[in-house]
Design an enzyme around this catalytic site. Structure first.
Site, PDB file in Angstrom:
ATOM      1  N   ARG A 124       0.862  -1.180   0.000  1.00 45.42           N
ATOM      2  CA  ARG A 124       0.000   0.000   0.000  1.00 45.42           C
ATOM      3  C   ARG A 124       0.897   1.228   0.000  1.00 45.42           C
ATOM      4  O   ARG A 124       1.462   1.585   1.024  1.00 45.42           O
ATOM      5  CB  ARG A 124      -0.883  -0.028   1.249  1.00 45.42           C
ATOM      6  N   HIS A 160      -3.356   4.680   4.678  1.00 40.75           N
ATOM      7  CA  HIS A 160      -4.567   3.843   4.722  1.00 40.75           C
ATOM      8  C   HIS A 160      -5.728   4.526   3.989  1.00 40.75           C
ATOM      9  O   HIS A 160      -6.390   3.923   3.142  1.00 40.75           O
ATOM     10  CB  HIS A 160      -4.910   3.574   6.188  1.00 40.75           C
ATOM     11  N   TYR A 201       3.752   5.113  11.614  1.00 41.32           N
ATOM     12  CA  TYR A 201       4.030   3.679  11.793  1.00 41.32           C
ATOM     13  C   TYR A 201       4.948   3.065  10.739  1.00 41.32           C
ATOM     14  O   TYR A 201       5.219   1.892  10.756  1.00 41.32           O
ATOM     15  CB  TYR A 201       2.719   2.875  11.877  1.00 41.32           C
TER      16      TYR A 201
HETATM   17  C1  LIG Z   1     -14.908  -5.820  11.262  1.00 39.72           C
HETATM   18  C2  LIG Z   1     -14.104  -4.577  11.095  1.00 39.72           C
HETATM   19  N1  LIG Z   1     -13.221  -4.217  12.049  1.00 39.72           N
HETATM   20  C3  LIG Z   1     -12.509  -3.070  11.916  1.00 39.72           C
HETATM   21  C4  LIG Z   1     -12.672  -2.267  10.827  1.00 39.72           C
HETATM   22  C5  LIG Z   1     -11.899  -0.940  10.708  1.00 39.72           C
HETATM   23  N2  LIG Z   1     -10.883  -1.072   9.631  1.00 39.72           N
HETATM   24  C6  LIG Z   1     -11.115  -0.617   8.398  1.00 39.72           C
HETATM   25  S1  LIG Z   1      -9.893  -0.996   7.345  1.00 39.72           S
HETATM   26  C7  LIG Z   1      -8.991  -1.752   8.523  1.00 39.72           C
HETATM   27  C8  LIG Z   1      -7.706  -2.405   8.165  1.00 39.72           C
HETATM   28  C9  LIG Z   1      -7.904  -3.458   7.123  1.00 39.72           C
HETATM   29  O1  LIG Z   1      -6.687  -4.029   6.779  1.00 39.72           O
HETATM   30  P1  LIG Z   1      -6.582  -5.098   5.629  1.00 39.72           P
HETATM   31  O2  LIG Z   1      -7.562  -6.176   5.835  1.00 39.72           O
HETATM   32  O3  LIG Z   1      -5.168  -5.494   5.522  1.00 39.72           O
HETATM   33  O4  LIG Z   1      -7.068  -4.320   4.334  1.00 39.72           O
HETATM   34  P2  LIG Z   1      -6.395  -3.034   3.681  1.00 39.72           P
HETATM   35  O5  LIG Z   1      -6.907  -1.847   4.417  1.00 39.72           O
HETATM   36  O6  LIG Z   1      -4.920  -3.167   3.790  1.00 39.72           O
HETATM   37  O7  LIG Z   1      -6.870  -3.054   2.275  1.00 39.72           O
HETATM   38  C10 LIG Z   1      -9.657  -1.688   9.749  1.00 39.72           C
HETATM   39  C11 LIG Z   1      -9.138  -2.215  11.011  1.00 39.72           C
HETATM   40  C12 LIG Z   1     -13.603  -2.693   9.859  1.00 39.72           C
HETATM   41  N3  LIG Z   1     -13.828  -1.981   8.752  1.00 39.72           N
HETATM   42  N4  LIG Z   1     -14.287  -3.847  10.003  1.00 39.72           N
END
Ligand SMILES: Cc1ncc(C[n+]2csc(CCOP(=O)(O)OP(=O)(O)O)c2C)c(N)n1
Ligand SMILES: [Mg+2]
Lengths: 398, 341
Positions: free
Chosen positions: A295, A299, A308
């Protein structure tokens, strides 16, 4: 399934004893006395060896296979990557102009996004996670409708049944069991529809990831899971997420093949996903694909990644950029010239300008529609509440 | 069972004693037979016929693709049901017990309840979630919860609970036929209660969302549902000795909520007690009392009272009788309805 380098396996023994499963029980030493036999009826449910991911992420670009790759596919993928990157930049800019509430960018991950859309047939379904705007756009859904959730005029803008794209799923990994259920239903109905479900590395820690993979394998559902391992779940790096050898290895525990692919190699992701989709279509069951990517942006536009990770962490990934890798391959084979590349850029600019123009128009809002789709028809209570809001609106207008 | 005072259906076919469990089984059978898109899935619902035998014989009749023993994972069961519904099927999911439905809450709240709204009506969720609920069967911990308030607080869901054999059949058929999701709460302590019922010509029931007056009366209204309906009918009989003529309203459907039937009754009687066995605080009774107060204030002779379970985790089996609202507690509440004025 035409595995690219599976035959060689991992080169490591499949079991601790170095014997192939299924032969271990028979090869146990002589036993003495009652009870000193293997548990009755035990045998492995499946041979894990063919399920193991390759020891190295599968690649096409930079390998001899690149010389044989289809030039038309290469050109099309390249154009889609360039447009994808431009789309991410434009959408992020729209957050600064207050036209989008938030935008999670996929810059650096364009190869995964584009390949996910392109490996599917007309009747197949895509189940995107909240980050996968680009995959949905690449599938051909109107970008303004795809951005509805992030603009905030509704929770979802396109018709899932008409587009065969599920709504962007914000609760992580919850879309995975949906993909399994849909694929299962299609098979029960005799259709050869395949579902492709996208999830992030962080999402693999969720219970729904486990349950979805387990159901998919037990039901032999025609579904493909693509994990985009982009290194982070917001701020949390992968090593705090899992102790598995790789995310692809998790497949073995469910009895499905796991495949590891260079997620920035568009040809490789396209090939691995296409193979997995065709395997599913042919009745071979589900596959878990882990694409290694990064990425590049924070975020979302609202995140500060310097809290981080170091800027220096990005350098090796900038050198392994999906656009650069594919452009180099095209140039190596003299498949493009500068004029063509400029034309691709110009096309992307035009797309961005059009998106800007359309997104700069204020969406038409209808507050009364808040009550329209809670149920098939409004309950008495919702009729009363709608009347109250109507009266407030009328008073405002008067 | 409190069918005695319900309007009798024309008895075309022979009525014979049947249990609520049999009526539910028949409803599933008839739904599966009537609509090829209906699929039953859950833990042990196939070969075994469910731990309460509600799905007995269905897998044999319709095959394992229509009646499916799933892996043991409630979120997975409901999550895959969402996908099946997206492809045009009509899943009927069984949660084995009330408290074991909790792993599925995220799928329920975030997707089952919201999908139609999220997609502006293009992606309905015709899913029925059957949940055996409530206490009074001597169940050990996690087998006796009354979880209706969790579901009721989720817009997009319908919540239905039968109290009679006939309603069990009719409401389940209507729930499965509904294009919106239904949480179908089966009062497990009424599973084996019998009533005369004709399985060959089951009574039709009104659409979801209609309450019924189980016992007409003039002094006060007992508003109740599910496992508390027989308790209230018994209390109403006992109350005649005190000179009270109590009306009993069986809600049947908690969402949609039948304000009309409830308020018509309270306007007639001027007094109301809401009775349910789940905890009182922020519970269903609080909502009902508030609705009655908002709509019938000038007809009320006394505050609307609630008789509910205590605000405690469901007790162990040897103590549950102290928790469950019984006839005496209902009559106590009736006695407090300011008769002296
Ligand atoms: C069930 C749930 N818990 C927490 C969140 C908050 N949240 C949104 S994105 C994220 C990180 C997701 O990481 P990843 O699965 O690696 O996907 P990426 O963002 O890297 O595409 C979090 C913790 C959420 N959307 N859904
Ligand atoms: Mg991630």
């Amino acid at each position: 399934m035409a595995r690219s380098s599976l035959a060689s396996g991992s080169g490591k023994p499949a079991t601790r004893s170095g014997k192939r499963p299924g032969t271990t029980a028979a090869a146990r030493p002589e036993t003495t006395g009652p009870g000193h036999t293997p548990p009755p009826g035990w045998r492995p449910m499946t041979d894990p060896a063919p399920l193991l991911p390759d020891p190295e992420p599968f690649r096409v670009l930079g390998t001899p296979a690149a010389a044989d790759a289809d030039p038309v596919l290469m050109r099309e993928l390249y154009e889609a990557l360039v447009r994808g990157r431009r789309f991410n930049r434009q959408a992020t800019a729209l957050t600064q102009q207050g036209r989008l509430a938030v935008y999670p960018s996929t810059t650096g991950q364009e190869a995964c996004e584009v390949a996910a859309a392109r490996c599917l047939g007309e009747r197949d379904w895509l189940f995107p996670s909240y980050r996968d705007t680009l995959a949905v756009v690449a599938r051909g859904v109107d970008p303004v409708e795809v951005l509805t959730l992030l603009r905030g005029d509704w929770h979802n803008g396109y018709d899932p049944a008409a587009t065969r794209v599920a709504p962007l799923s914000t609760p992580l990994a919850t879309q995975l069991p949906h993909a399994v259920g849909l694929a299962h239903a299609a098979r029960l109905r005799g259709d050869d529809t395949v579902a492709l479900a996208l999830v992030g590395d962080g999402g693999t820690s969720e219970g729904d990831f486990h349950e979805a993979l387990n159901f998919a394998a037990v039901w032999k559902a025609p579904v493909v899971f693509l994990v985009q391992n982009n290194g982070f779940a917001i701020s949390v790096p992968l090593h705090k997420q899992t102790a598995a050898p790789s995310l692809a290895h998790k497949a073995v525990g469910y009895g499905m093949p796991g495949r590891l692919v260079d997620g920035n190699d568009a040809l490789a992701v396209h090939q691995v996903l296409t193979e997995a989709v065709e395997r599913a279509r042919g009745g071979g069951g589900p596959t878990l694909v882990e694409a290694l990517t990064y990425r590049i942006d924070a975020h979302t536009n609202a995140d500060d990644a310097t809290r981080y990770r170091d800027a220096a962490d990005l350098e090796p990934w900038r050198a392994h950029d999906p656009l650069v890798l594919l452009e180099n391959a095209l140039r190596d084979r003299d498949l493009v010239d500068d004029a063509e590349l400029r034309a691709v850029e110009a096309g992307a600019e035009e797309m961005a300008a059009e998106l800007r123009r359309r997104m700069n128009a204020d969406p038409v809002l209808d507050p009364m529609s808040l009550f329209d789709h809670v149920y098939a028809s409004r309950t008495t209570q919702l009729r009363e509440q709608a009347a109250r809001l109507r009266a407030e609106l009328d008073a405002e207008e008067a | 069972m409190g069918t005695a005072t319900a309007p009798a259906a024309p008895a075309k076919a022979a009525r014979k004693p049947a249990t609520m469990a049999q009526a539910l089984n028949r409803a599933l059978h008839d739904s599966l037979a009537a609509d090829p898109t209906v699929h039953v899935l859950g833990e042990d619902v196939g070969t075994l016929g469910g731990v309460f035998r509600i799905t007995d014989g269905l897998a044999a009749a319709f095959g394992p693709e229509r009646v499916t023993d799933t892996p043991l994972a409630e979120a997975g069961i409901l999550g895959t049901a969402v996908g099946m519904a997206m492809y045009g099927l009509r899943p009927v999911v069984e949660m084995q017990f009330d408290a074991f439905g909790y792993p599925a809450l995220e799928q329920l709240i975030s997707h089952v309840a919201k999908m139609r709204n999220r997609t502006r009506g293009t992606m309905p969720m015709p899913i029925t979630v059957r949940i055996p609920y409530g206490g009074g069967i001597g169940g050990v911990e996690h087998h006796s919860d009354s979880s209706e308030a969790y579901y009721l607080h989720t817009p997009g869901l319908q919540v239905v609970t039968p109290a009679t054999v006939a309603d069990a059949y009719g409401l389940l058929r209507a729930s499965i036929a509904s294009d919106d999701p239904v949480i179908f709460l089966e009062p497990k302590r009424l599973y084996w209660g019998k009533a005369d019922w004709s399985p060959d010509e089951p009574e039709t029931v009104p659409p979801l969302g209609r309450a019924v007056v189980r016992r007409p009366g003039r002094s006060a209204t007992l508003i109740t549902y599910g496992p508390s309906v027989p308790v209230c009918l018994e209390a109403a009989e006992a109350a005649t000795a005190e000179g009270w003529d109590l009306e009993v309203v069986d809600l049947r459907s908690l969402m949609p909520f039948d304000d009309e039937t409830v308020c018509a009754s309270v306007r007639r009687t001027g007094r109301a007690v809401v009775v349910h066995e789940s905890s009182g605080f922020a519970g269903t009774g609080a909502e009902i009392a508030a609705r009655v107060m908002e709509r019938c204030f000038h007809h009320l002779e006394a505050p609307v009272l609630r008789v509910t379970g205590f605000d405690i985790p469901y007790p162990p089996p040897m103590l549950e009788r102290y928790h469950l609202p019984g006839v005496d507690r209902v009559l106590d509440a009736v006695a407090r309805l300011q008769w002296e004025d």
